[in-house]
Write a protein that holds these residues in place. Sequence first.
Motif: not given
Length: 132
Positions: A1-22
Motif C-alpha cells: 500500500m502506498r502512503p498518502y497525505v490527508l489535509l484537514s483545515a477549517a476555513m471561514s465562509a470568506d476563505g480565511y484560515l485565521d484572523d490577524a489577532s494573536p
Amino acid sequence: MRPYVLLSAAMSADGYLDDASPERLVLSGPEDLDRVDELRAGCDAILVGAGTVRADNPQLLVRDPARRNRRAQAGLPPSPDKVTVTASGRLDPRARFFAADGTGKVVYVAGSAAGPASANLAGAATVIGLAA
C-alpha cells in the motif's frame, strides 16, 4: 500500500484560515472536531508548521478514549507521531507539541539550523537537517 497525505483545515465562509489577532481563531464546532479526532486516530503522523506550534501550541493527541484504545489494541501508540517543519529551528521545547505523551516527535529543519535546533530540542524530538 502506498502512503498518502490527508489535509484537514477549517476555513471561514470568506476563505480565511485565521484572523490577524494573536488569539487562536476557532472555526470548528464539536461535530467537526470529533470528525478530525476520528481522522487523526487513523493516521501514523500529524504534520503542522512551526508557526502553528508557536501560535496555537497544539497537543495533537487523539482525544476520544475509545479511539485511543482501538489504536492500542492494534499495537499502535495512543496518538500518532508529531512532525513539524521549520527554517529557523527556533521552537520552545516546553511547547505541548514536545510533551512527554508517548508520541514520537520529528522536526525537519533547514540544514544550517540543524545543530542549534538539535541542542535546543535534545531529548524532546528527533531533529533532521535538510539540505538547502
